[in-house]
Design a protein around this motif. Structure first.
Motif, PDB file in Angstrom:
ATOM      1  N   THR A   1      35.935  13.938  90.401  1.00  0.00           N
ATOM      2  CA  THR A   1      37.030  14.838  90.759  1.00  0.00           C
ATOM      3  C   THR A   1      36.562  16.289  90.764  1.00  0.00           C
ATOM      4  OG1 THR A   1      37.715  15.191  88.459  1.00  0.00           O
ATOM      5  CG2 THR A   1      38.691  13.314  89.623  1.00  0.00           C
TER       6      THR A   1
ATOM      7  N   SER B   1      27.920  11.655  93.243  1.00  0.00           N
ATOM      8  CA  SER B   1      29.097  10.915  92.805  1.00  0.00           C
ATOM      9  C   SER B   1      30.351  11.360  93.573  1.00  0.00           C
ATOM     10  CB  SER B   1      29.299  11.142  91.304  1.00  0.00           C
ATOM     11  OG  SER B   1      29.161  12.525  90.995  1.00  0.00           O
TER      12      SER B   1
ATOM     13  N   ALA C   1      40.481  16.458  78.836  1.00  0.00           N
ATOM     14  CA  ALA C   1      40.888  16.050  80.172  1.00  0.00           C
ATOM     15  C   ALA C   1      39.889  15.019  80.653  1.00  0.00           C
ATOM     16  CB  ALA C   1      40.881  17.246  81.102  1.00  0.00           C
TER      17      ALA C   1
ATOM     18  N   THR D   1      32.841  10.127  85.250  1.00  0.00           N
ATOM     19  CA  THR D   1      31.469   9.872  85.711  1.00  0.00           C
ATOM     20  C   THR D   1      30.443  10.786  85.050  1.00  0.00           C
ATOM     21  OG1 THR D   1      31.588  11.394  87.585  1.00  0.00           O
ATOM     22  CG2 THR D   1      32.293   9.122  87.982  1.00  0.00           C
TER      23      THR D   1
HETATM   24  C1  LIG Z   1      26.106   7.793  89.882  1.00  0.00           C
HETATM   25  C2  LIG Z   1      26.339   9.202  89.490  1.00  0.00           C
HETATM   26  C3  LIG Z   1      25.797  10.230  90.266  1.00  0.00           C
HETATM   27  C4  LIG Z   1      25.988  11.558  89.910  1.00  0.00           C
HETATM   28  N1  LIG Z   1      25.463  12.543  90.693  1.00  0.00           N
HETATM   29  C5  LIG Z   1      25.656  13.838  90.345  1.00  0.00           C
HETATM   30  C6  LIG Z   1      25.126  14.895  91.142  1.00  0.00           C
HETATM   31  O1  LIG Z   1      24.514  14.678  92.162  1.00  0.00           O
HETATM   32  N2  LIG Z   1      25.318  16.164  90.736  1.00  0.00           N
HETATM   33  C7  LIG Z   1      26.030  16.456  89.603  1.00  0.00           C
HETATM   34  O2  LIG Z   1      26.174  17.619  89.301  1.00  0.00           O
HETATM   35  N3  LIG Z   1      26.557  15.477  88.856  1.00  0.00           N
HETATM   36  C8  LIG Z   1      26.382  14.177  89.184  1.00  0.00           C
HETATM   37  N4  LIG Z   1      26.914  13.191  88.406  1.00  0.00           N
HETATM   38  C9  LIG Z   1      27.667  13.538  87.196  1.00  0.00           C
HETATM   39  C10 LIG Z   1      29.208  13.593  87.357  1.00  0.00           C
HETATM   40  O3  LIG Z   1      29.625  12.883  88.488  1.00  0.00           O
HETATM   41  C11 LIG Z   1      29.677  15.022  87.451  1.00  0.00           C
HETATM   42  O4  LIG Z   1      29.434  15.652  86.231  1.00  0.00           O
HETATM   43  C12 LIG Z   1      31.177  15.169  87.810  1.00  0.00           C
HETATM   44  O5  LIG Z   1      31.495  16.530  87.925  1.00  0.00           O
HETATM   45  C13 LIG Z   1      32.119  14.550  86.804  1.00  0.00           C
HETATM   46  O6  LIG Z   1      33.395  14.466  87.402  1.00  0.00           O
HETATM   47  P1  LIG Z   1      34.501  13.494  86.827  1.00  0.00           P
HETATM   48  O7  LIG Z   1      35.728  13.677  87.615  1.00  0.00           O
HETATM   49  O8  LIG Z   1      33.990  12.124  86.717  1.00  0.00           O
HETATM   50  O9  LIG Z   1      34.707  14.145  85.396  1.00  0.00           O
HETATM   51  P2  LIG Z   1      34.797  13.420  83.989  1.00  0.00           P
HETATM   52  O10 LIG Z   1      33.547  12.683  83.715  1.00  0.00           O
HETATM   53  O11 LIG Z   1      36.064  12.700  83.876  1.00  0.00           O
HETATM   54  O12 LIG Z   1      34.852  14.704  83.071  1.00  0.00           O
HETATM   55  C14 LIG Z   1      33.731  15.518  82.937  1.00  0.00           C
HETATM   56  C15 LIG Z   1      34.067  16.686  82.021  1.00  0.00           C
HETATM   57  O13 LIG Z   1      35.012  17.516  82.656  1.00  0.00           O
HETATM   58  C16 LIG Z   1      36.139  17.701  81.845  1.00  0.00           C
HETATM   59  N5  LIG Z   1      37.267  17.801  82.763  1.00  0.00           N
HETATM   60  C17 LIG Z   1      37.662  16.914  83.692  1.00  0.00           C
HETATM   61  N6  LIG Z   1      38.687  17.402  84.396  1.00  0.00           N
HETATM   62  C18 LIG Z   1      38.947  18.627  83.905  1.00  0.00           C
HETATM   63  C19 LIG Z   1      39.900  19.632  84.203  1.00  0.00           C
HETATM   64  N7  LIG Z   1      40.791  19.475  85.165  1.00  0.00           N
HETATM   65  N8  LIG Z   1      39.862  20.777  83.489  1.00  0.00           N
HETATM   66  C20 LIG Z   1      38.951  20.963  82.508  1.00  0.00           C
HETATM   67  N9  LIG Z   1      38.032  20.049  82.192  1.00  0.00           N
HETATM   68  C21 LIG Z   1      38.034  18.896  82.878  1.00  0.00           C
HETATM   69  C22 LIG Z   1      36.162  16.499  80.940  1.00  0.00           C
HETATM   70  O14 LIG Z   1      36.849  16.760  79.760  1.00  0.00           O
HETATM   71  C23 LIG Z   1      34.703  16.267  80.713  1.00  0.00           C
HETATM   72  O15 LIG Z   1      34.219  17.089  79.709  1.00  0.00           O
HETATM   73  C24 LIG Z   1      26.730  11.849  88.754  1.00  0.00           C
HETATM   74  C25 LIG Z   1      27.282  10.809  87.995  1.00  0.00           C
HETATM   75  C26 LIG Z   1      27.097   9.498  88.344  1.00  0.00           C
HETATM   76  C27 LIG Z   1      27.697   8.413  87.518  1.00  0.00           C
END
Ligand SMILES: Cc1cc2nc3c(=O)[nH]c(=O)nc-3n(C[C@H](O)[C@H](O)[C@H](O)COP(=O)(O)OP(=O)(O)OC[C@H]3O[C@@H](n4cnc5c(N)ncnc54)[C@H](O)[C@@H]3O)c2cc1C
Lengths: 350, 481
Positions: free
Chosen positions: B139, B134, B68, B73
């Motif tokens: 999401t 982020s 997924a 991010t």
């Molecule tokens: C600038 C920046 C700042 C950040 N700050 C923080 C912070 O303060 N704290 C923190 O914890 N993280 C932080 N992060 C990391 C990141 O944003 C988090 O890990 C966030 O939860 C990822 O969400 P995403 O929607 O981008 O997921 P993605 O990167 O698209 O996916 C992350 C993982 O989740 C899985 N996944 C996605 N959706 C589902 C679903 N519906 N069911 C099962 N699995 C799923 C994917 O397969 C993947 O393994 C940061 C990242 C960036 C780039």
């Protein structure tokens, strides 16, 4: 006769050599630990406690009361108010039964405070999950899985928890709202406000109990503000012994001796329907709504028909009293649960 | 289209939502850990839970790995595609399905943006506590997969503490639900087990989150210290004092300079480190707590204590803090970000050791931490264009991660294991407990289709590195904690 284990090795040996393992901790939830084959009450004691870290590790058979006492010496506590601590509840039993008391309302339940665990699986292996730090996102969250698992995945050996500083002062207001439905209305007016309530419970007479905690000097002002908010909802009284009434709630002192005690998870929106069914059936069981209307603690007398509970769409965990089942519900049918079970308990010992 | 698998996918979604072309696939090859890429076979833009279920079933039937994707991010390589697998993009599943302000809960689709939950709830005085930096782009589905954190975990915990119920599709297409909208349940906490499983247990289709009332009053201060170590010790003193602030964060000199350059926040000029502490609660309570707080900060050796005088100043403090890492791009062309955790009482010690490691490798390390939780985010600064520096930075990062393990902590507080920390999971948990996790995964996903190769190393894991900013950070849209 249940085998008594006092060491991890004894637990492993017992599990390896026995087909049917049912664990008893302190026996405070008599219906859950009925006919035990293994007693772990001897697996007791605090292993590690660093007050300035706000975490501790203790053997699973350690009485909660003992831990609470040590924590209190350092102004700390388990914020989920583990129930039945005065009746001998152990740390492991509390986690395995998934029980949290009124304080669950404020900061979360037993699931939110456990950080690490060690256990013996059905294959007699010792495994560890989680870490002894307050924040950890590495690996599967095995400690959380065990919350409420009723021993079906293995025998708990030791557990680590994070704890919080205890409020230096607490106070409780009782409001006689006149009935459950008025209490629910009052609750809805309060749960949106930034009042930092520690607990919100009410009983079948609609007596609402609101607990506030914090620094001593600001407490009177906060109580005054709360009183103002409550104006018009019923007679308000500040209880004399705040700690005592919550301790009594935690021991279910309102449950008649010998009666069954059920924990029924609910949503606040279902309370009206529950009350309606009980009224129609003309059974008026002693009961208490806790955690802001998220739990119904229900006492069910042996003369009241058991079959009526599902008819009322009520089901849950039967903690105490002589009952035909340990719980009512279908979580064992869950496919995810079944797959996990094949790893933790391949031979169906638990 | 002759490939029967792709044909089957084409039967589930219309052509325009099945991406197959090289150019279309490109944006999905990587995630927040930008240096790392893999080519998916296809990307499916799902619009409903039913579609996701059908796609997963089809993958299972054809033995094709999938993952997924939320907003991509992830900072640990978690959303890098499985080579030749399918990416199921969930961004379009961004509906709020049910919102019950009176019961303080919301049911959402997994593609809902984290910050939008609070946005929707704020009109009722409620908010969703987990606040990753982020938040404006990531999401809730991604947060659930990683058990994401943020600056305010100290009092209210991580994502897991705020997820009440889930509807999920398991890796073979079976659909199941965990939990209810009630805060309590009966039976094992399957919700708790699913959260943080990094996509290995399947895909969350519906998420029920818990909401909290917004605090009445905030009191936010910046306290200045002449050494980083002293700031670290102040954290231990604060934690031990029995105050329970909403957040305790540390920024060091380098990070302050970067944040100043990026968003113009002023920091005390002689400060080697600052602590940001935020109290929150009922007005009367905060008024009393702040006296205590100031006392402790003075005793801890703070030479300047600057409270935010109004909401605008408070937001500025947080803007500086949240911009800090993105701003680090100004300090160095490349950097590795780490996410280890140490016991809070050993924070001072950890900071000294990190400084030593930094000196040893002659590599600058900038520090910005969720200090109250002991969650470190050292930024290892290097210039990838210079020969050998990348390898040196990597060794430096590895040593810091091992330091966290040695101090009894964790390799990740919130970013997850993903690809980046594959080899370290075993170092943290030991071979038996890691093997047990493999067995759990195999029981849930015997074909190892869901996010294959993440969190649990299959064979020898590739060495991977994060360097540089996420494209959205470069545009100043999101910031890194
Ligand atoms: C600038 C920046 C700042 C950040 N700050 C923080 C912070 O303060 N704290 C923190 O914890 N993280 C932080 N992060 C990391 C990141 O944003 C988090 O890990 C966030 O939860 C990822 O969400 P995403 O929607 O981008 O997921 P993605 O990167 O698209 O996916 C992350 C993982 O989740 C899985 N996944 C996605 N959706 C589902 C679903 N519906 N069911 C099962 N699995 C799923 C994917 O397969 C993947 O393994 C940061 C990242 C960036 C780039």
């Amino acid at each position: 006769m249940a085998e008594q284990a006092t060491t991890v090795e004894e637990v492993c040996d017992f599990v390896r050599s026995t087909q049917h393992v049912r664990v008893m901790g302190g026996g405070s939830k008599d219906n859950l630990s009925r006919e035990p084959t293994l007693c772990v009450g001897g697996l007791s004691g605090l292993i590690e406690y660093q007050p300035d870290e706000f975490t501790f590790t203790a053997l699973a058979g350690t009485p909660v009361a003992q831990i609470e006492e040590v924590l209190a010496e350092h102004g700390q506590y388990l914020p989920f108010d583990p129930p039945l601590s005065k009746s001998g509840a152990t740390l492991g039993g509390t986690l395995a039964s998934g029980l949290s008391g009124p304080g669950r309302f404020r900061y979360g339940g037993v699931r939110d405070f456990v950080i690490s665990c060690r256990m013996v699986t059905g294959a007699g292996e010792i495994i560890r999950g989680g870490a002894k730090v307050v924040k950890n996102a590495a690996g599967f969250d095995i400690p959380k899985l065990l919350v409420g698992s009723l021993g079906c995945f293995g025998v708990l050996i030791d557990l680590s928890f994070k704890v919080f500083p205890k409020a230096s002062a607490t106070a409780t207001l009782k409001v006689e709202t006149g009935g459950v439905s008025a209490a629910v209305d009052a609750m809805h007016q309060l749960t949106h406000q930034p009042l930092d309530l520690c607990a919100l419970d009410f009983d079948r007479e609609g007596v609402l109990c609101l607990r506030v905690g914090g620094l001593a000097a600001s407490l009177p002002e906060r109580l005054q503000r709360l009183r103002t908010l409550l104006t018009g909802l019923g007679t308000i009284e500040q209880v004399d012994d705040d700690a005592a009434i919550w301790a009594a709630a935690g021991e279910f002192s309102w449950v008649p001796p010998g009666a069954r005690l059920l924990k029924i998870p609910i949503v606040p929106g279902s309370i009206a329907r529950i009350e309606q069914s009980l009224q129609n059936s003309r059974i008026d069981p002693p009961r208490r709504y806790s955690v802001g209307g998220n739990v119904l603690w229900l006492s069910w007398r042996s003369e009241d028909r058991w079959e009526q509970l599902p008819e009322f769409e009520l089901g849950g965990l039967v903690l105490c009293g002589d009952a035909p089942v340990r719980w009512m519900g279908h979580w064992q049918d869950n496919v995810f649960f079944q797959r996990l079970k094949t790893i933790f308990d391949p031979d169906g010992k638990f | 289209m002759h490939d029967p698998f792709l044909q089957a996918l084409g039967g589930i979604v219309p052509e325009e939502r099945l991406l197959l072309g090289q150019a279309e696939l490109l944006p999905y090859e990587s995630d927040g850990l930008t240096a790392f890429r893999a080519k998916p076979r296809a990307v499916v833009l799902a619009e409903s839970a039913e579609e996701v279920i059908q796609i997963v079933k089809t993958c299972h039937a054809h033995d094709v790995p999938f993952l997924a994707r939320g907003s991509g991010t992830s900072l640990s390589g978690g959303s890098v595609p499985v080579e030749d697998g399918v990416v199921i993009a969930l961004n379009r599943m961004n509906n709020i399905l049910d919102y019950c302000p009176i019961f303080r809960s919301m049911v959402i689709e997994p593609g809902v943006i984290t910050a939008q939950v609070t946005q929707r709830a704020s009109e009722d005085g409620l908010y969703y506590a987990p606040d990753p930096s982020s938040g404006p782009v990531c999401t809730v589905g991604g947060n659930v997969a990683f058990n994401s954190g943020g600056a305010h975990c100290l009092k209210y915990g991580m994502t897991s503490n705020h997820i009440l119920a889930l509807k999920v599709v398991l890796p073979d297409g079976e659909v199941t639900t965990f939990g209810t909208a009630s805060l309590e349940g009966v039976g094992p906490d399957l919700t708790g087990m699913f959260v943080g499983s990094e996509g290995l247990f399947g895909i969350a289709l519906e998420i029920t989150v818990r909401l909290l009332p917004v605090a009445e009053t905030f009191y936010t201060v910046i306290a200045a210290y002449d050494t980083l170590e002293r700031a670290g010790k102040a954290v231990a003193m604060l934690v031990a004092s029995g105050l329970l602030p909403g957040a305790i964060e540390i920024m060091d000199r380098l990070v302050m300079e970067a944040a100043h350059a990026a968003v113009g926040v002023e920091y005390p000029s002689r400060a080697e480190a600052v602590l940001i502490v935020e109290l929150e609660g009922p007005t009367e309570e905060v008024a009393e707590e702040k006296v205590q707080l100031q006392q402790i900060l003075k005793e801890s050796g703070a030479f300047e204590i600057n409270p935010a005088k109004n909401e605008q100043e408070r937001l500025m403090i947080w803007k500086g803090r949240k911009s800090a890492f993105s701003a680090a791009g100004r300090l160095s062309p490349d950097f590795i970000v780490q996410d280890g955790v140490v016991p809070r009482s050993r924070l001072g010690e950890a900071l000294v050791e990190i400084q030593k490691i930094s000196n040893k490798y002659n590599i600058r390390v900038a520090n910005v931490f969720h200090a109250g939780d002991g969650n470190l985010h050292p930024l290892i600064l290097y210039d990838g264009r210079q020969a050998g520096l990348y390898e040196r930075a990597e060794e430096c990062a590895t040593e810091i991660m091992r330091l966290c393990i040695a101090l009894g902590g964790s390799i990740t507080g919130e970013h997850g294991v993903g690809l980046e920390k594959l080899v370290f999971l075993k170092e943290m948990y030991g071979p038996e407990d890691t093997l047990f996790m493999h067995r759990i995964r195999d029981a849930v996903d015997s074909a190892r289709l869901a996010n294959r190769g993440k969190m649990l190393a299959s064979a020898e894991a590739p060495a991977l590195f994060s360097h540089g900013l996420h494209p959205l950070e470069k545009q100043g849209i999101i910031f890194r904690n």
